[in-house]
Design a protein around this motif. Structure first.
Motif, short mmCIF file in Angstrom:
data_model
loop_
_atom_site.label_atom_id
_atom_site.label_comp_id
_atom_site.label_asym_id
_atom_site.label_seq_id
_atom_site.Cartn_x
_atom_site.Cartn_y
_atom_site.Cartn_z
N THR A 1 0.79 -1.24 0.00
CA THR A 1 0.00 0.00 0.00
C THR A 1 0.81 1.28 0.00
OG1 THR A 1 -0.09 0.00 2.42
CG2 THR A 1 -1.86 -1.16 1.24
N GLU A 2 2.09 1.21 0.39
CA GLU A 2 2.95 2.38 0.54
C GLU A 2 2.57 3.24 1.74
OE1 GLU A 2 5.73 2.90 -1.33
OE2 GLU A 2 5.20 0.93 -2.16
N TYR A 3 1.83 2.67 2.70
CA TYR A 3 1.53 3.37 3.94
C TYR A 3 2.26 2.68 5.10
CZ TYR A 3 -2.26 5.19 1.05
OH TYR A 3 -2.98 5.76 0.03
N ALA A 4 2.25 3.32 6.26
CA ALA A 4 2.82 2.68 7.45
C ALA A 4 1.86 1.58 7.91
CB ALA A 4 3.02 3.70 8.56
N ALA A 5 2.41 0.40 8.16
CA ALA A 5 1.58 -0.74 8.55
C ALA A 5 1.85 -1.11 10.00
CB ALA A 5 1.85 -1.93 7.64
N MET A 6 0.81 -1.59 10.68
CA MET A 6 0.92 -1.94 12.09
C MET A 6 0.28 -3.31 12.32
SD MET A 6 -0.50 1.80 13.22
CE MET A 6 -1.77 1.59 11.95
N VAL A 7 0.96 -4.14 13.09
CA VAL A 7 0.42 -5.44 13.46
C VAL A 7 0.52 -5.58 14.98
CG1 VAL A 7 0.59 -7.94 13.22
CG2 VAL A 7 1.10 -6.46 11.26
N VAL A 8 -0.61 -5.77 15.63
CA VAL A 8 -0.65 -5.96 17.08
C VAL A 8 -0.59 -7.45 17.38
CG1 VAL A 8 -1.95 -5.60 19.21
CG2 VAL A 8 -1.98 -3.85 17.40
N ALA A 9 0.39 -7.86 18.16
CA ALA A 9 0.54 -9.26 18.52
C ALA A 9 -0.60 -9.72 19.41
CB ALA A 9 1.89 -9.48 19.22
N PRO A 10 -0.83 -11.02 19.50
CA PRO A 10 -1.91 -11.53 20.35
C PRO A 10 -1.80 -11.06 21.79
CG PRO A 10 -1.10 -13.26 18.91
CD PRO A 10 -0.17 -12.08 18.73
N ASN A 11 -2.96 -10.84 22.40
CA ASN A 11 -3.05 -10.44 23.80
C ASN A 11 -2.87 -11.68 24.67
OD1 ASN A 11 -3.70 -9.58 26.33
ND2 ASN A 11 -5.63 -8.60 25.76
N HIS A 12 -1.73 -11.77 25.36
CA HIS A 12 -1.41 -12.96 26.13
C HIS A 12 -2.42 -13.25 27.24
CE1 HIS A 12 3.12 -12.71 24.92
NE2 HIS A 12 2.31 -12.37 23.96
N ASP A 13 -3.03 -12.19 27.77
CA ASP A 13 -3.94 -12.39 28.90
C ASP A 13 -5.12 -13.29 28.54
OD1 ASP A 13 -2.36 -10.79 30.41
OD2 ASP A 13 -3.59 -8.99 30.19
N LEU A 14 -5.50 -13.30 27.28
CA LEU A 14 -6.68 -14.07 26.86
C LEU A 14 -6.31 -15.42 26.28
CD1 LEU A 14 -8.72 -11.21 25.16
CD2 LEU A 14 -8.92 -12.06 27.49
N ASP A 15 -5.02 -15.65 26.02
CA ASP A 15 -4.59 -16.91 25.41
C ASP A 15 -4.69 -18.06 26.40
OD1 ASP A 15 -4.01 -15.62 23.11
OD2 ASP A 15 -1.84 -15.69 23.31
N SER A 16 -5.10 -19.21 25.90
CA SER A 16 -4.99 -20.42 26.71
C SER A 16 -3.66 -21.09 26.37
CB SER A 16 -6.15 -21.37 26.41
OG SER A 16 -6.15 -21.75 25.04
N ILE A 17 -3.19 -21.90 27.30
CA ILE A 17 -1.91 -22.58 27.13
C ILE A 17 -2.13 -23.87 26.36
CG2 ILE A 17 0.05 -23.63 28.33
CD1 ILE A 17 -0.58 -21.71 30.68
N ARG A 18 -1.47 -23.99 25.23
CA ARG A 18 -1.63 -25.17 24.39
C ARG A 18 -0.60 -26.24 24.74
NH1 ARG A 18 -1.71 -23.97 18.14
NH2 ARG A 18 -3.69 -23.03 18.77
N SER A 19 0.57 -25.84 25.15
CA SER A 19 1.62 -26.79 25.50
C SER A 19 2.49 -26.19 26.59
CB SER A 19 2.47 -27.11 24.25
OG SER A 19 3.62 -27.85 24.59
N ALA A 20 2.91 -27.02 27.55
CA ALA A 20 3.80 -26.58 28.62
C ALA A 20 4.90 -27.62 28.80
CB ALA A 20 3.02 -26.39 29.92
N GLN A 21 6.13 -27.15 28.79
CA GLN A 21 7.27 -28.07 28.94
C GLN A 21 8.31 -27.45 29.87
OE1 GLN A 21 8.88 -29.49 25.13
NE2 GLN A 21 7.04 -28.71 24.13
N LEU A 22 8.93 -28.29 30.66
CA LEU A 22 10.08 -27.89 31.46
C LEU A 22 11.30 -28.48 30.77
CD1 LEU A 22 10.98 -26.41 34.04
CD2 LEU A 22 10.82 -28.60 35.24
N VAL A 23 12.08 -27.61 30.15
CA VAL A 23 13.18 -28.04 29.29
C VAL A 23 14.50 -27.97 30.04
CG1 VAL A 23 14.38 -27.62 27.11
CG2 VAL A 23 11.91 -27.19 27.29
N ASP A 24 15.24 -29.07 30.01
CA ASP A 24 16.57 -29.14 30.62
C ASP A 24 17.58 -28.62 29.61
OD1 ASP A 24 18.88 -29.65 31.95
OD2 ASP A 24 18.68 -31.85 31.95
#
Length: 351
Positions: free
Chosen positions: A116-139
């Motif tokens: 478009t030749e304009y300034a573009a903006m992308v807002v990342a997902p709001n973490h507060d509303l996200d559910s956890i899909r995977s959880a790992q404790l990595v060594d």
């Protein structure tokens, strides 16, 4: 207004967007091919000015649109569509998009600006509303542990667990308790948000329970950050604002991440796809328009993409680009085939 005056208004807006010069009756007649006299068009222009849709910069000049004129014009536009070149560009981008979600969103902002030749903006997902899909404790080796959470939006959060200050924890991290603690964390966290209350039952194994407690303590201390903002193509708007003071005001807004994120979220919440001038609610953007569309993951709005340009922006092209990119970004981050998988994590780990 009647159809003829609506046609005259659309012609003025389209001509001014293209030329940035006041539009007179001759130009309107040339564009519209209306079967009326120049005097009739001049009367229509005067009536549209009286109605607040047009203004005359100075005597004997043509007319230019007001905010009300732009709003009438925009409200009459359909969703539009990109030209074949733009469609191919978007398709090629998302077909080859790789890396983690942060990289994808940054690249998406540059894609939208290039379209478009304009300034573009992308807002990342709001973490507060996200559910956890995977959880790992990595060594990580050497007694170093990392809690890795893959959120429903695709965002990957990493939190280090301090085991060095506790010899017992450091020893536990190097043994089988680390794997057991990872399984306990996954069972407790998957499906929840970061802000939901959490009760994790003990396992009876002191080493495992100590590692779980340390991981949960680290997660509690590492609160989710505000949504990130990715801005692309800022340099593309440097020649679109005069005087220079107007440009400085616009650039100062783009530097205020929280301000822009709040603006885009507010527009989405209000159901607006275009905000013109004072409709943004921000004085420094009085000569600007913002075009925005949300993107989704699993049917839930998680972020937004937008464009910032002068009020005489090409609204049809901007709307088409924003909506096309938001749809493709939603598909890329979704759960279906072709969804975006952060680097270093298999799809099974996310699901």
């Amino acid at each position: 207004m009647d159809e003829r005056r609506a046609t005259v208004l659309r012609a003025v807006v389209e001509n001014f967007i293209e030329s940035a010069q006041p539009v007179g009756s001759a130009a309107v007649l040339e564009m519209t091919r209306l079967d009326v006299s120049p005097a009739t068009v001049r009367n229509d222009l005067a009536a549209l000015e009286s109605g607040g849709y047009l203004m005359q910069p100075h005597t004997s000049a043509g007319r230019v649109p007001t905010e009300a004129g732009y709003r009438y014009f925009v409200d009459g536009l359909g969703p539009g569509s990109l030209d074949s070149t733009g469609v191919r560009q978007v398709g090629a981008f998302f077909a080859h998009a790789q890396g983690q979600i942060e990289e994808l969103l940054a690249d998406t902002s540059r894609l939208l600006s290039d379209l478009t030749e304009y300034a573009a903006m992308v807002v990342a997902p709001n973490h507060d509303l996200d559910s956890i899909r995977s959880a790992q404790l990595v060594d990580l080796g050497g007694g170093r542990l990392l809690v890795v959470l893959v959120m429903s939006s695709g965002v990957v959060e990493r939190t280090y667990v301090d085991v060095y200050s506790n010899p017992d924890l450091e020893a536990a991290a190097q043994g089988p308790a680390a794997g057991a603690a990872s399984a306990v964390l996954a069972e407790a966290l998957v499906g929840r948000t970061r802000t939901q209350p959490l009760v994790v039952p003990t396992t009876g194994d002191a080493a495992t329970d100590a590692l779980v407690a340390a991981a949960l303590s680290a997660l509690a201390a590492d609160e989710p950050h505000p949504s990130e903002l990715y801005v692309g193509g800022t340099a593309k708007i440097t020649e679109q604002f005069e005087p220079a003071s107007s440009l400085r005001s616009v650039l100062s807004v783009l530097e205020e991440q929280l301000m822009v994120v709040t603006l885009l979220r507010s527009l989405v919440d209000r159901g607006l796809s275009v905000a013109i001038g004072s409709e943004t609610g921000m004085k420094p953007l009085a000569e600007c328009s913002v075009v925005v569309a949300p993107y989704e993951v699993d049917g839930r709005t998680v972020g937004s993409v937008g464009l910032l340009g002068p009020t005489r922006m090409d609204y049809s092209k901007a709307l088409a680009a924003v909506h096309t990119v938001s749809r493709r970004l939603s598909a890329s981050l979704g759960d279906g085939d072709g969804a975006h998988v952060p680097t270093g994590f298999s799809r099974s780990a996310q699901e």
